[in-house]
Motif scaffolding. Structure first.
Motif, PDB file in Angstrom:
ATOM      1  N   GLY B  96       0.845  -1.222   0.005  1.00  0.00           N
ATOM      2  CA  GLY B  96       0.056   0.028   0.106  1.00  0.00           C
ATOM      3  C   GLY B  96       0.962   1.153  -0.137  1.00  0.00           C
ATOM      4  O   GLY B  96       0.618   2.267   0.646  1.00  0.00           O
ATOM      5  N   LEU B  97       1.817   1.292  -0.696  1.00  0.00           N
ATOM      6  CA  LEU B  97       2.952   2.609  -0.740  1.00  0.00           C
ATOM      7  C   LEU B  97       3.843   2.175  -2.021  1.00  0.00           C
ATOM      8  O   LEU B  97       4.045   0.954  -2.342  1.00  0.00           O
ATOM      9  CB  LEU B  97       3.596   2.444   0.531  1.00  0.00           C
ATOM     10  N   GLN B  98       4.545   3.119  -2.160  1.00  0.00           N
ATOM     11  CA  GLN B  98       5.530   2.957  -3.382  1.00  0.00           C
ATOM     12  C   GLN B  98       6.755   3.840  -2.941  1.00  0.00           C
ATOM     13  O   GLN B  98       7.888   3.142  -2.199  1.00  0.00           O
ATOM     14  CB  GLN B  98       5.158   3.391  -4.646  1.00  0.00           C
ATOM     15  N   ARG B 126     -12.126   5.269   2.424  1.00  0.00           N
ATOM     16  CA  ARG B 126     -11.836   6.142   1.360  1.00  0.00           C
ATOM     17  C   ARG B 126     -12.110   7.622   1.768  1.00  0.00           C
ATOM     18  O   ARG B 126     -11.212   8.648   1.612  1.00  0.00           O
ATOM     19  CB  ARG B 126     -12.693   6.122   0.095  1.00  0.00           C
ATOM     20  N   SER B 130      -9.261  10.463   2.720  1.00  0.00           N
ATOM     21  CA  SER B 130      -9.427  11.484   1.451  1.00  0.00           C
ATOM     22  C   SER B 130      -8.741  12.862   1.677  1.00  0.00           C
ATOM     23  O   SER B 130      -8.662  13.544   0.899  1.00  0.00           O
ATOM     24  CB  SER B 130     -10.817  11.753   1.294  1.00  0.00           C
ATOM     25  N   ILE B 133      -2.896  12.700   0.403  1.00  0.00           N
ATOM     26  CA  ILE B 133      -2.887  12.559  -1.011  1.00  0.00           C
ATOM     27  C   ILE B 133      -1.694  11.711  -1.340  1.00  0.00           C
ATOM     28  O   ILE B 133      -0.572  11.950  -0.621  1.00  0.00           O
ATOM     29  CB  ILE B 133      -2.343  14.052  -2.004  1.00  0.00           C
ATOM     30  N   ARG B 135       0.438  10.063  -4.445  1.00  0.00           N
ATOM     31  CA  ARG B 135       0.793  10.347  -6.030  1.00  0.00           C
ATOM     32  C   ARG B 135       1.356   8.862  -6.702  1.00  0.00           C
ATOM     33  O   ARG B 135       1.487   8.844  -7.817  1.00  0.00           O
ATOM     34  CB  ARG B 135       1.653  11.286  -6.238  1.00  0.00           C
ATOM     35  N   CYS B 136       1.678   7.997  -5.740  1.00  0.00           N
ATOM     36  CA  CYS B 136       2.226   6.818  -6.457  1.00  0.00           C
ATOM     37  C   CYS B 136       0.892   5.741  -6.532  1.00  0.00           C
ATOM     38  O   CYS B 136       1.259   5.216  -7.871  1.00  0.00           O
ATOM     39  CB  CYS B 136       3.056   6.227  -5.485  1.00  0.00           C
ATOM     40  N   THR B 137       0.090   5.407  -5.745  1.00  0.00           N
ATOM     41  CA  THR B 137      -0.653   3.946  -5.720  1.00  0.00           C
ATOM     42  C   THR B 137      -1.966   4.156  -6.493  1.00  0.00           C
ATOM     43  O   THR B 137      -2.567   3.100  -6.486  1.00  0.00           O
ATOM     44  CB  THR B 137      -0.819   3.823  -4.151  1.00  0.00           C
ATOM     45  N   GLY B 138      -2.393   5.322  -6.420  1.00  0.00           N
ATOM     46  CA  GLY B 138      -3.859   5.437  -6.889  1.00  0.00           C
ATOM     47  C   GLY B 138      -4.813   4.814  -5.772  1.00  0.00           C
ATOM     48  O   GLY B 138      -5.898   4.486  -5.871  1.00  0.00           O
ATOM     49  N   TYR B 139      -4.327   4.661  -4.472  1.00  0.00           N
ATOM     50  CA  TYR B 139      -5.023   4.529  -3.286  1.00  0.00           C
ATOM     51  C   TYR B 139      -5.571   3.180  -3.084  1.00  0.00           C
ATOM     52  O   TYR B 139      -5.991   2.343  -2.000  1.00  0.00           O
ATOM     53  CB  TYR B 139      -6.140   5.411  -3.187  1.00  0.00           C
ATOM     54  N   GLN B 140      -5.714   2.374  -4.164  1.00  0.00           N
ATOM     55  CA  GLN B 140      -6.358   0.957  -4.150  1.00  0.00           C
ATOM     56  C   GLN B 140      -5.721   0.215  -2.897  1.00  0.00           C
ATOM     57  O   GLN B 140      -6.325  -0.654  -2.219  1.00  0.00           O
ATOM     58  CB  GLN B 140      -6.606   0.380  -5.392  1.00  0.00           C
ATOM     59  N   GLN B 141      -4.579  -0.076  -3.129  1.00  0.00           N
ATOM     60  CA  GLN B 141      -3.754  -0.944  -2.233  1.00  0.00           C
ATOM     61  C   GLN B 141      -3.759  -0.429  -0.874  1.00  0.00           C
ATOM     62  O   GLN B 141      -3.368  -1.188   0.058  1.00  0.00           O
ATOM     63  CB  GLN B 141      -2.110  -1.083  -2.979  1.00  0.00           C
ATOM     64  N   GLU B 144      -7.108  -1.552   0.519  1.00  0.00           N
ATOM     65  CA  GLU B 144      -6.831  -2.807   0.816  1.00  0.00           C
ATOM     66  C   GLU B 144      -6.189  -3.193   1.971  1.00  0.00           C
ATOM     67  O   GLU B 144      -6.451  -4.002   2.872  1.00  0.00           O
ATOM     68  CB  GLU B 144      -6.352  -3.656  -0.440  1.00  0.00           C
TER      69      GLU B 144
END
Lengths: 794, 166
Positions: B96-98, B126, B130, B133, B135-141, B144
């Protein structure tokens, strides 16, 4: 090697870097605590263009704790201009404005003080006297013959105007049954990492060594620093063990670095510049492409697209840098995934009085894909053919690979039709269309967007010699070194900073695969630039291919050494010996284990086979696959590998409010063999989020007075967890024949097609009114105004 | 100005310039660099810390205002011996990160949510993140990860958010 035989590649292993980050133990540049550090704040221009008449720093210098105020005049006398990509020697760029200011926010002076707060206080006391000059903001206006040149010495605003004709364009246009023209515009956005750019420089006068720690993602960074400061290359040491808080292309703070490096030498103390958000937004020189596409397309009534003429006019901002090259990379996939037989491409780059453009994820490919996909939608609409069917008829077929496109690149592999079929089956396309129609019946605007596009990967920078004939680049190599120590433990050295791409996981996985060793037992290190093998940093979706290739082949070399040692010890031919998880086995069943091999390699020269070096280490420098030749006749093999993605999006919005809502997002993704599924998935999802931003929200907007209107996160809007939907990924694997494991690039995935797909969905939603909105970002106000105008007109 | 700061259970009295944000006090004054500066105007959430259990942007309050409050940063989630707490471990499990830069703030936002809602649905997760922010993951992971952490906390007899996986 098949998937079944692989033990670690393509398995769902954790990403090793994550542990330090979740513990808050990342080592970002702003976290480094160096005793005696001085801090920099910038004096920024308020005017978009002005002559500098004088700078009075006396009041600032009189303040307690202020050490120095540096001007462009002093700095430019000591350093060489920053590197230009094109042969434009009179477009000179220094970290601070010299004589003339060329954009609002440009740095005019740097204040150095004992703390950042003191430096900021003092920056307000620096008086800059200026005389206003005319300025130009718009790219088309900058092209006008009477436009004010941003660089008078250069003579005009034109940095690049090059027309390529690949194939029989005139004949294809003459023979085609239909033609149409369109214009689409890609707004100036960027990736805007949450960490701003930062750099610390320290000069050691006794060793004559400049040490640099930076939040950097840049090829040949150390070389550029040395050149600018007129230092020997081996007097600059960049520390790669700095975590970078996001980059996606833009973290290329060479001007910041040259500035603090000069100050560190001058003042004899470490100097640090960490941008604040305002400095980052307006003068970090990290805004992305801003591009107008004019396209003529020739096609037949059966949907066959024969030829395309594309003019891309890009607004580079106030200085040249590498920005014009972002018009060059898309040449490697200028026809997208389609069999378009001929192309005319005119690439134009102009200077304006906006902030400087820098590399952004995809290096110009996302805007180009948006233009190509919009073109395909328009052709389908013109002919009354379904958009999917039109694409199917033009897509390159699986049996046609390797496939050479008119501009000279050969696509390595792909199976586009299958990926699309899998996505349509997964999404139940008919049901999706029914859902769109149901939403329309409810009074909403609803539309389906599709985009089929390529991610060229493995970057070998062939656009440099293509667009600048003085540039003779034909390699963009990457090195790695693998060592087995005297205790038998494996260490891999990689030679770059990383900004979230998981290179340590990548290197450990491929070396573990080659040696048959659990990657978790492999250490990955990042030596500094002077202790590193040659490399070109993680740009151009290249590291899975290039670092993965280098580390795997170094490991394979090491494995050969182990086999030779083991075979020699057993008195057998090495070709008859087998290697399995660190043990060498003879045909008769005898074997020699890891500890014994290590002992021989490190201590027993007398037991080594002749020609084998002691010490158990191997390095490999990977050349870019296919990167063998300079451009010829305006053609070149641009990148080696081509990943494919197919986006399918359902959007809905209220016709009056026009707040776009993504109801469903499915992407089919084929990047060959996946090294780590978590990483590739994250890149794809994150790329789509970037694409949503570019399509709907993000833009560096300048007003008519040349002022940047989006200077903070209150104005420059980025997608939050509310705007980014859950995305369904349909995986497909067509291995590349060119790489070690069949891997291709994935670092730009998602972003390369999402803007096109989202725009397509909005256009489909607008189709009942017969209107289009042809500029990104698609603003809510523009969409609702367009609908209102259409209804008024009706 | 003398300020009594209680950070991760430890109370210290330090001299704080009144104009300094809590973010800068944590990083520069106390050397707690897990809390990151992103926008410094309260939008991105990278500097999120827990103040009396609530997620708060440390760039928007002054250090002197934190006098007497209970502040927790990511450094306080672990004992420093390499073990991770249940939320941190879930972020590793789902990747859940990069780049890791927004991660401290995300993890603390997740803690603030899970403290008051043991079984959040996707919408609630979410909503809770919210203001952060990424910028890496698109939040989905990230979503999860928080779902996984919630489930693990619910099905665990012993571990609560903030406790350490042995």
């Amino acid at each position: 090697m098949t998937d079944q035989q692989r033990r670690f590649v393509s398995t769902n292993r954790r990403v090793r870097e994550d542990r330090r980050f979740v513990a808050g133990a990342g080592r970002y540049v702003a976290d480094l605590d160096m005793p005696g550090t001085l801090h920099v704040a910038l004096v920024a221009s308020t005017a978009p263009a002005a002559r500098i008449l004088g700078i009075d720093a006396s009041e600032a210098l009189a303040m307690e704790g202020v050490v120095d105020v540096l001007t462009g005049e002093e700095l430019s006398a000591a350093v060489t201009p920053l590197m230009n990509g094109l042969d434009t020697p009179l477009v000179r760029r220094f970290p601070l404005a010299v004589g003339q200011i060329r954009y609002a926010g440009e740095w005019v002076a740097a204040v150095v003080a004992e703390s950042r707060a003191l430096a900021e206080d003092a920056a307000e006391k620096v008086r800059v006297r200026t005389e206003a000059l005319p300025f130009v903001i718009d790219a088309e206006a900058a092209l006008e013959p009477d436009a004010t040149p941003v660089h008078p010495e250069h003579g005009s605003n034109l940095l690049l105007d090059r027309t390529f004709d690949w194939g029989p364009v005139a004949e294809d246009f003459a023979a085609a049954e239909e033609r149409l023209s369109l214009r689409v515009t890609w707004g100036r956005n960027s990736t805007v990492p949450i960490e701003t750019f930062g750099v610390i420089a320290r000069w050691n006068p006794w060793e004559e060594m400049l040490d640099v720690w930076a939040s950097i993602q840049m090829p040949k960074y150390a070389d550029q620093i040395a050149r600018a400061l007129k230092l020997p290359g081996n007097a600059v040491r960049v520390h790669y063990d700095v975590d970078v808080g996001g980059s996606y292309g833009v973290k290329r703070g060479i001007k910041h670095t040259v500035l603090v490096a000069y100050l560190a030498r001058k003042l004899g103390r470490p100097v640090r510049l960490i941008e604040d958000r305002l400095e980052n937004m307006r003068a970090g020189d990290a805004q992305g492409p801003e591009r107008i596409f004019d396209i003529d397309v020739a096609f037949d009534r059966d949907g066959t697209v024969r030829s395309m003429k594309m003019r891309a006019l890009d607004n580079a901002g106030a200085y040249a840098g590498r920005a014009p090259f972002q018009l060059g990379k898309p040449i490697g996939a200028i026809v997208g995934p389609y069999r378009i037989g001929s192309v005319q491409y005119r690439a134009m780059s102009v200077t304006t009085n906006k902030a400087v453009q820098e590399a952004v994820r995809g290096f110009g490919q996302a805007p180009t894909n948006y233009a190509i996909e919009t073109m395909m939608d328009r052709v389908a609409a013109h002919l009354g053919i379904d958009r999917l069917e039109l694409r199917r008829r033009n897509l390159i077929r699986a049996e046609e690979f390797p496939y050479t496109i008119p501009s000279g690149s050969t696509y390595d592999s792909g199976d586009y039709h299958t990926v699309i079929d899998k996505v349509l089956a997964h999404a139940d396309y008919e049901a999706l269309k029914a859902e769109r129609d149901r939403l329309r019946a409810e009074g909403l605007c609803a539309g389906i967007g599709i985009a089929a596009c390529l991610e060229p990967s493995g970057g070998n920078s062939s656009f440099e010699p293509l667009l600048n004939e003085k540039n003779r680049t034909s390699t963009w190599m990457e090195g790695s070194r693998v060592t087995i120590d005297a205790l038998g433990f494996v260490t891999v050295a990689i030679h770059t900073t990383s900004s979230g791409q998981g290179h340590e996981t990548l290197a450990a996985t491929v070396v573990g695969e080659e040696l048959g060793i659990d990657p978790d037992r492999i250490r990955v290190t990042r030596p500094d630039s002077l202790s590193s093998l040659p490399g070109n940093s993680p740009v151009g979706s290249r590291m899975a291919i290039m670092l993965g290739g280098a580390a795997a082949r170094a490991a394979r070399n090491l494995k050969r050494q182990l086999v030779a040692i083991g075979a020699h010890a057993m008195g057998i031919d090495p070709d008859t010996a087998s290697y399995e998880a660190g043990t060498i086995t003879a045909p008769d069943g005898r074997s020699i284990g890891w500890d014994e091999l290590v002992d021989i390699g490190h201590r027993r020269f007398h037991d080594l086979p002749s020609g084998t070096n002691p010490g158990l280490t191997a390095s490999f420098i990977q050349q870019v696959p296919t990167g063998v030749a300079l451009p010829k006749d305006g053609k070149v093999q641009m990148y080696p590998c081509y990943s494919f993605e197919f986006h399918l999006v359902l959007m809905a919005f209220d016709p009056v409010l026009a707040k776009p809502e993504i109801r469903r997002y499915v992407i089919g993704h084929d990047c060959g063999t996946v090294i780590n599924p978590h990483i590739v998935r994250g890149m794809t999802l994150g790329g789509i989020a970037h694409g949503i931003g570019a399509a709907l929200l993000e833009e560096f907007t300048y007003d008519e007075g040349g002022q940047l209107m989006t200077q903070s996160f209150l104005d420059y809007l980025m997608p939050s967890s509310h705007e980014v939907p859950s995305v369904e990924i349909v995986h497909h694997c067509t291995p590349s024949p060119l790489t070690e494991f069949g891997q291709k690039g994935s670092g730009e995935s998602g972003y390369l097609g999402a803007p096109a797909a989202i725009s397509g969905a909005v256009q489909d939603a607008l189709s009942p009114w017969g209107v289009t909105v042809d500029k990104l970002p698609l603003r809510m106000s523009t969409i609702s105004d367009t609908i209102a105008d259409a209804e008024t007109a009706a | 100005m003398k300020t009594e700061l209680t950070v991760n259970g430890q109370t210290r009295v330090i001299d704080v310039e009144p104009r300094t944000t809590l973010l800068d006090v944590l990083r520069d004054g106390l050397g707690l660099t897990a809390t990151h500066a992103g926008c410094e105007h309260g939008v991105c959430g990278a500097c999120t810390v827990l103040v009396d259990g609530e997620a708060v942007r440390s760039c928007l309050i002054l250090g002197v205002q934190a006098d007497g409050l209970d502040i927790r940063t990511v450094e306080g989630l672990t004992s420093g011996d390499g073990a991770l707490d249940i939320v941190q471990d879930a972020f590793c499990e789902t990747h859940g990160l990069q780049c890791g830069y927004c991660t401290s703030g995300m993890i603390l936002a997740a803690h603030a949510l899970l403290r008051v809602n043991a079984a959040p649905d996707e919408e609630e997760i979410r909503e809770a993140i919210s203001g952060n922010i990424c910028r890496c993951t698109g939040y989905q992971q990230i979503v999860e990860a928080i779902q996984l952490a919630a489930e693990r906390i619910r099905t665990s007899n012993t571990l609560k958010a903030g406790e350490v996986v042995k």
